[in-house]
Scaffold this motif. Structure first.
Motif: not given
Length: 137
Positions: A1-24
């Motif tokens: 479970m710890k590995r899943f959370v860590k992977d979720f957060i790292s993937r999420g942070l990478i993707a989060a940079g693209f969300g606002p970029l798409i909005l712009v």
């Protein structure tokens, strides 16, 4: 479970940079077509934060595919449902779609079609890569 959370957060942070970029990009396109001349700063900030969180969840949930105990079909279903609920929540909260049967139905159909198209593209690419690897062997 710890590995899943860590992977979720790292993937999420990478993707989060693209969300606002798409909005712009969307805002810039609206500005070019003169559909939107200006937006209140509060609305812009809410939209930026919304797209950031939407992208974080959508990117992070891909970690479900790394969980070895979950079959691919179930992982895909979890991925599809979480992303759908993520998008639906923010679209409704921000008033990007109305809480009426027709807009919700159209949103759902577009989401399903888009999700299937993306997975068909991924499937075709992976199948091509496997074929190339098999030819080299």
């Amino acid at each position: 479970m710890k590995r899943f959370v860590k992977d979720f957060i790292s993937r999420g942070l990478i993707a989060a940079g693209f969300g606002p970029l798409i909005l712009v990009i969307i805002y810039y396109g609206c500005q070019l077509t003169e559909n939107v001349t200006s937006r209140p700063m509060t609305e812009v900030n809410i939209n930026i934060l919304s797209t950031l969180f939407m992208a974080f969840v959508a990117g992070g949930i891909g970690a479900v595919f790394k969980v070895e105990k979950i079959p691919l079909g179930i992982a895909t279903l979890i991925d599809a449902i979480v992303i759908y609920l993520d998008y639906l929540f923010f679209y409704l909260v921000n008033g990007w779609i109305l809480v009426k049967a027709t807009p919700l139905f159209i949103f759902t159909i577009i989401y399903i079609i888009g999700y299937i198209i993306i997975w068909l593209i991924i499937y075709k690419k992976v199948k091509s890569q496997v074929k190339k690897i098999n030819q080299k062997l």
